[in-house]
Design an enzyme around this catalytic site. Structure first.
Site, PDB file in Angstrom:
ATOM      1  N   GLU A   1      88.499  34.304  50.726  1.00 24.15           N
ATOM      2  CA  GLU A   1      87.338  33.616  49.493  1.00 24.15           C
ATOM      3  C   GLU A   1      86.490  34.887  48.359  1.00 24.15           C
ATOM      4  OE1 GLU A   1      85.285  30.632  51.651  1.00 24.15           O
ATOM      5  OE2 GLU A   1      83.696  30.550  50.805  1.00 24.15           O
TER       6      GLU A   1
ATOM      7  N   GLU B   1      84.486  15.316  54.137  1.00 28.48           N
ATOM      8  CA  GLU B   1      85.881  15.726  53.279  1.00 28.48           C
ATOM      9  C   GLU B   1      87.370  16.177  52.688  1.00 28.48           C
ATOM     10  OE1 GLU B   1      84.673  19.234  53.620  1.00 28.48           O
ATOM     11  OE2 GLU B   1      83.197  19.064  55.154  1.00 28.48           O
TER      12      GLU B   1
ATOM     13  N   ARG C   1      92.143  42.127  71.234  1.00 32.15           N
ATOM     14  CA  ARG C   1      92.425  42.419  70.374  1.00 32.15           C
ATOM     15  C   ARG C   1      92.920  41.354  69.261  1.00 32.15           C
ATOM     16  NH1 ARG C   1      93.033  48.148  72.262  1.00 32.15           N
ATOM     17  NH2 ARG C   1      91.015  49.063  71.593  1.00 32.15           N
TER      18      ARG C   1
ATOM     19  N   ASN D   1      84.374  24.933  48.746  1.00 33.91           N
ATOM     20  CA  ASN D   1      82.396  24.934  48.496  1.00 33.91           C
ATOM     21  C   ASN D   1      81.920  23.475  48.344  1.00 33.91           C
ATOM     22  OD1 ASN D   1      83.040  26.737  50.724  1.00 33.91           O
ATOM     23  ND2 ASN D   1      82.204  27.528  49.206  1.00 33.91           N
TER      24      ASN D   1
ATOM     25  N   HIS E   1      76.640  17.222  58.610  1.00 37.37           N
ATOM     26  CA  HIS E   1      77.108  17.945  57.853  1.00 37.37           C
ATOM     27  C   HIS E   1      78.212  16.541  56.747  1.00 37.37           C
ATOM     28  CE1 HIS E   1      79.682  21.474  56.218  1.00 37.37           C
ATOM     29  NE2 HIS E   1      80.781  20.430  55.920  1.00 37.37           N
TER      30      HIS E   1
ATOM     31  N   HIS F   1      78.797  21.639  49.087  1.00 35.01           N
ATOM     32  CA  HIS F   1      78.500  22.181  49.964  1.00 35.01           C
ATOM     33  C   HIS F   1      77.466  22.983  49.757  1.00 35.01           C
ATOM     34  CE1 HIS F   1      82.074  20.802  52.361  1.00 35.01           C
ATOM     35  NE2 HIS F   1      81.980  21.332  53.325  1.00 35.01           N
TER      36      HIS F   1
ATOM     37  N   ARG G   1      89.103  29.642  46.491  1.00 35.92           N
ATOM     38  CA  ARG G   1      89.170  28.876  47.564  1.00 35.92           C
ATOM     39  C   ARG G   1      87.406  28.491  47.949  1.00 35.92           C
ATOM     40  NH1 ARG G   1      90.854  30.769  53.862  1.00 35.92           N
ATOM     41  NH2 ARG G   1      89.702  29.437  54.965  1.00 35.92           N
TER      42      ARG G   1
ATOM     43  N   HIS H   1      74.507  21.948  52.932  1.00 33.36           N
ATOM     44  CA  HIS H   1      74.028  22.440  53.859  1.00 33.36           C
ATOM     45  C   HIS H   1      72.597  22.277  53.978  1.00 33.36           C
ATOM     46  CE1 HIS H   1      77.992  25.391  53.532  1.00 33.36           C
ATOM     47  NE2 HIS H   1      77.872  24.393  54.966  1.00 33.36           N
TER      48      HIS H   1
ATOM     49  N   LYS I   1      89.574  30.212  59.235  1.00 40.07           N
ATOM     50  CA  LYS I   1      88.144  31.474  59.633  1.00 40.07           C
ATOM     51  C   LYS I   1      87.362  30.871  60.729  1.00 40.07           C
ATOM     52  CE  LYS I   1      85.799  30.260  55.087  1.00 40.07           C
ATOM     53  NZ  LYS I   1      84.924  30.136  53.524  1.00 40.07           N
TER      54      LYS I   1
ATOM     55  N   LYS J   1      94.518  22.012  51.360  1.00 42.31           N
ATOM     56  CA  LYS J   1      93.885  23.011  51.672  1.00 42.31           C
ATOM     57  C   LYS J   1      95.331  24.242  52.167  1.00 42.31           C
ATOM     58  CE  LYS J   1      90.424  25.076  54.751  1.00 42.31           C
ATOM     59  NZ  LYS J   1      89.343  24.610  55.751  1.00 42.31           N
TER      60      LYS J   1
HETATM   61  N1  LIG Z   1      86.282  27.580  60.121  1.00 38.07           N
HETATM   62  C1  LIG Z   1      86.133  26.211  59.227  1.00 38.07           C
HETATM   63  O1  LIG Z   1      87.136  26.578  58.273  1.00 38.07           O
HETATM   64  C2  LIG Z   1      85.206  25.413  59.659  1.00 38.07           C
HETATM   65  C3  LIG Z   1      85.959  24.404  58.636  1.00 38.07           C
HETATM   66  C4  LIG Z   1      84.235  23.531  58.633  1.00 38.07           C
HETATM   67  C5  LIG Z   1      83.500  23.367  59.735  1.00 38.07           C
HETATM   68  N2  LIG Z   1      83.847  24.200  60.779  1.00 38.07           N
HETATM   69  C6  LIG Z   1      83.068  24.277  61.724  1.00 38.07           C
HETATM   70  O2  LIG Z   1      83.822  23.082  62.143  1.00 38.07           O
HETATM   71  C7  LIG Z   1      82.107  22.319  63.144  1.00 38.07           C
HETATM   72  C8  LIG Z   1      82.535  21.021  63.178  1.00 38.07           C
HETATM   73  O3  LIG Z   1      83.641  20.625  63.772  1.00 38.07           O
HETATM   74  P1  LIG Z   1      83.890  19.235  64.593  1.00 38.07           P
HETATM   75  O4  LIG Z   1      82.947  17.952  62.999  1.00 38.07           O
HETATM   76  O5  LIG Z   1      84.796  18.864  63.864  1.00 38.07           O
HETATM   77  O6  LIG Z   1      82.250  18.670  64.915  1.00 38.07           O
HETATM   78  P2  LIG Z   1      82.761  19.026  66.890  1.00 38.07           P
HETATM   79  O7  LIG Z   1      83.580  19.670  67.054  1.00 38.07           O
HETATM   80  O8  LIG Z   1      81.511  19.048  67.901  1.00 38.07           O
HETATM   81  O9  LIG Z   1      82.908  17.042  67.018  1.00 38.07           O
HETATM   82  C9  LIG Z   1      82.483  16.283  67.242  1.00 38.07           C
HETATM   83  C10 LIG Z   1      82.039  15.296  68.403  1.00 38.07           C
HETATM   84  O10 LIG Z   1      82.995  15.339  68.579  1.00 38.07           O
HETATM   85  C11 LIG Z   1      83.801  15.137  69.718  1.00 38.07           C
HETATM   86  N3  LIG Z   1      84.854  14.714  69.316  1.00 38.07           N
HETATM   87  C12 LIG Z   1      86.361  15.739  69.289  1.00 38.07           C
HETATM   88  N4  LIG Z   1      87.633  15.283  69.372  1.00 38.07           N
HETATM   89  C13 LIG Z   1      87.385  13.415  69.834  1.00 38.07           C
HETATM   90  C14 LIG Z   1      88.186  12.210  69.801  1.00 38.07           C
HETATM   91  N5  LIG Z   1      89.643  12.760  69.783  1.00 38.07           N
HETATM   92  N6  LIG Z   1      87.939  11.739  70.585  1.00 38.07           N
HETATM   93  C15 LIG Z   1      86.361  11.415  70.826  1.00 38.07           C
HETATM   94  N7  LIG Z   1      85.798  12.300  70.671  1.00 38.07           N
HETATM   95  C16 LIG Z   1      86.022  13.674  70.376  1.00 38.07           C
HETATM   96  C17 LIG Z   1      83.369  16.227  70.138  1.00 38.07           C
HETATM   97  O11 LIG Z   1      82.950  16.606  71.499  1.00 38.07           O
HETATM   98  C18 LIG Z   1      81.669  16.509  69.709  1.00 38.07           C
HETATM   99  O12 LIG Z   1      81.093  15.625  70.067  1.00 38.07           O
HETATM  100  C19 LIG Z   1      81.248  22.972  62.558  1.00 38.07           C
HETATM  101  O13 LIG Z   1      80.592  23.944  63.653  1.00 38.07           O
HETATM  102  C20 LIG Z   1      81.366  23.833  61.606  1.00 38.07           C
HETATM  103  O14 LIG Z   1      80.994  25.357  61.191  1.00 38.07           O
HETATM  104  C21 LIG Z   1      84.845  25.444  60.430  1.00 38.07           C
HETATM  105 ZN   LIG Z   2      82.600  20.831  55.346  1.00 32.99          ZN
END
Ligand SMILES: NC(=O)c1ccc[n+]([C@@H]2O[C@H](COP(=O)([O-])OP(=O)(O)OC[C@H]3O[C@@H](n4cnc5c(N)ncnc54)[C@H](O)[C@@H]3O)[C@@H](O)[C@H]2O)c1
Ligand SMILES: [Zn+2]
Length: 370
Positions: free
Chosen positions: A242, A190, A126, A250, A270, A253, A246, A257, A148, A232
């Site tokens: 949200e 972003e 939990r 988007n 993305h 987005h 917030r 998306h 999130k 942010k």
């Molecule tokens: N929680 C939220 O508010 C929120 C907001 C936006 C996106 N997201 C989520 O985030 C995800 C996308 O995140 P992302 O773009 O970071 O993708 P990711 O986590 O897949 O990372 C992208 C790639 O970079 C590699 N990588 C990471 N750090 C590295 C580094 N320092 N050096 C070399 N390679 C590295 C990873 O292994 C991967 O192959 C999605 O699942 C999306 O839904 C969440």
């Molecule tokens: Zn985004």
């Protein structure tokens, strides 16, 4: 904190808790000390993924002295790991390792590792302590902040999840130097978004220094990551769940998306989709008389300097795009509310008719060279 460490701190104050975001260069060595200040116990479970752990896990573990009990787990790289199967494997591992209620899960990676580890920390026993160590630009400016957490369902992305805030976010911009250029561009999408929605000064800084930013100038990177994290953080403080402002995050987005889904097999990322999506939102704002032509031109010029191509332009079908947008979980009663720029640094949320959405996507995406 070591005397010679240079870092800046943002505090997020929420209804029931507050936590710091530390931003700096090579600040990872401060991790154990910062953990002690958050009164966690000495048991730490680090979740990462091979491309990141290969480069940085040893470095992170080496910051701890012998008094700590550290266990580590690598999930497969990529979106595929945000699944119930992976979650179950991690639960089993944590139970077998007897991770306790006051122990800490550390997410060392990009948004995927952050969302997944956050979901684990929110639900295991939990809720155990969570620390985010974001290693992509996107994770540093966006996904590690705001609480999130979640995973995907076979029927859709991010459908299972919760709000669960970390005890702290430790953002070391040094991680960004090993990032693939395409991933860096995604984060930059972003970053530009934050400039448009909340900071003319940030927008101008990017405009004047885009090449140096793309070359990962250390001072600029630290400033940009800090500014975005702060924008942010302030928005999340204002609207934790949200229900209002917030949604401004988007920007780009809704179109983004839809484009991401439409070009999934061509691998549109993305951040690239968001950059194109922002151009559609700008066009919609222009058509609705909300944004002056000169300002729209200025924003478009900056976005176009980042070379994002539609993977196969001939395939583009605005009606299919509209149909995807209407499936979005944020659409209420079939009405699409779009975040629209009204100036550099200011946006609004307004319902946009199907005709306007179609027109905007035709105008932007049908150009021979987008
Ligand atoms: N929680 C939220 O508010 C929120 C907001 C936006 C996106 N997201 C989520 O985030 C995800 C996308 O995140 P992302 O773009 O970071 O993708 P990711 O986590 O897949 O990372 C992208 C790639 O970079 C590699 N990588 C990471 N750090 C590295 C580094 N320092 N050096 C070399 N390679 C590295 C990873 O292994 C991967 O192959 C999605 O699942 C999306 O839904 C969440
Ligand atoms: Zn985004």
């Amino acid at each position: 904190m070591h005397k010679d460490l240079v870092y800046r701190e943002i505090n997020i104050t929420l209804k029931d808790q507050e936590y710091p975001i530390y931003v700096g260069h090579q600040i990872i060595s401060a991790l154990p000390e910062k953990l002690r200040q958050r009164s966690v116990n000495r048991q730490i479970a680090i979740i990462s993924t091979p491309p990141v752990s290969r480069l940085y896990l040893k470095n992170v573990i080496d910051t701890f002295d012998q008094g700590w009990d550290i266990i580590t787990y690598d999930v497969p790289d990529g979106e595929i790991s945000k699944s119930t199967q992976e979650v179950n494997k991690i639960y089993t591992w944590l139970i077998e390792k007897h991770l306790e209620r006051r122990s800490t899960v550390i997410a060392l990676g990009g948004g995927v590792v952050g969302d997944l580890s956050g979901f684990i920390a929110a639900t295991y026993l939990r809720g155990v302590n969570l620390v985010q160590i974001p290693t992509t630009l996107l994770a540093q400016v966006d996904s590690s902040i705001g609480g999130k957490v979640g995973i995907n369902h076979p029927l859709g992305k991010n459908l299972i999840g919760s709000f669960y805030h970390p005890k702290m976010v430790l953002t070391d911009i040094r991680f960004l130097y090993s990032l693939h250029p395409q991933e860096f561009i995604c984060g930059l999408g972003e970053v530009i978004k934050y400039g448009i929605l909340g900071s003319p000064a940030l927008f101008e800084l990017i405009e004047n220094n885009l090449e140096s930013i793309l070359n990962k100038d250390q001072t600029l990177l630290a400033k940009i990551v800090f500014d975005c994290a702060q924008i942010k953080a302030r928005i999340v403080e204002e609207d934790e769940r949200e229900q209002g402002t917030r949604a401004y995050l988007n920007l780009g987005h809704t179109f983004g998306h839809a484009l991401e889904t439409f070009y999934k097999s061509e691998g549109l990322k993305h951040g690239q989709a968001v950059l194109l999506g922002m151009r559609c939102a700008i066009q919609a704002a222009r058509q609705m008389g909300l944004l002056e032509g000169t300002i729209a031109g200025r924003i478009n010029r900056l976005i176009k300097r980042i070379d994002v191509q539609i993977p196969s332009p001939g395939k583009m079908d605005p009606r299919a795009l509209l149909a995807i947008m209407k499936r979005d979980k944020k659409v209420k009663d079939g009405q699409i509310n779009l975040v629209l720029p009204v100036d550099i640094g200011r946006v609004c949320l307004k319902p946009v008719s199907d005709e306007k959405l179609l027109e905007a996507s035709f105008d932007v995406l049908d150009e021979p060279s987008v």
